[in-house]
Enzyme design. Sequence first.
Site, short mmCIF file in Angstrom:
data_model
loop_
_atom_site.label_atom_id
_atom_site.label_comp_id
_atom_site.label_asym_id
_atom_site.label_seq_id
_atom_site.Cartn_x
_atom_site.Cartn_y
_atom_site.Cartn_z
CG ASP A 116 36.03 69.18 -0.47
OD1 ASP A 116 35.71 68.90 0.17
OD2 ASP A 116 36.12 70.28 0.76
CG ASP A 166 30.59 69.24 -1.28
OD1 ASP A 166 30.34 67.82 -0.25
OD2 ASP A 166 32.80 69.36 -1.08
#
Length: 171
Positions: A126, A144
């Site tokens: 991330d 995401d």
Amino acid sequence: MRSAGALRLALVAGVVLSCVSCDQVTKSIARASLAASPPISLLSGFVHLELAHNRGAFLSLGEGLPDGLRYLLFVVLVSAALVLTLVFALRLQVNGSLPLVALSLLAGGGLGNLIDRLAHGGAVVDFISVGFGPLRSGVFNLADAAITSGVLLLLVTARNSPLFPKPEDQI
């Protein structure tokens, strides 16, 4: 009828491959550029770029679970859900392409994160957070964002679906 199936397959494959490709390229750039870097602030602080390795799901949920259980949930079950999503997308009979795009975004995002889990010892890369001042999102990635976009698009298209009657249509 064959051309409709070919168009459906091309749409689903195009969206999935685009999601996975963009996700994996940006994660590779993030790993190379942000590993030894402090967070980078863009757009007057609205966007922060910082490298994070998430062994859990959304907002690190499940990160503390035992390795075997995390593998079962985030690899085995996610793989099964991705296969079912793709099969459903390829067999779904709908008017318009938005539901197919929505399901394809879900599958593409899920596949992007699954690739990370398999390639990086169960962790997902991330690197993006957004917000103003102390009000910030969790750190996320393009996969995401694709998943979230797919869910939102499904909700929008579901409002016009016969599966979800409008309140005025109910007796």
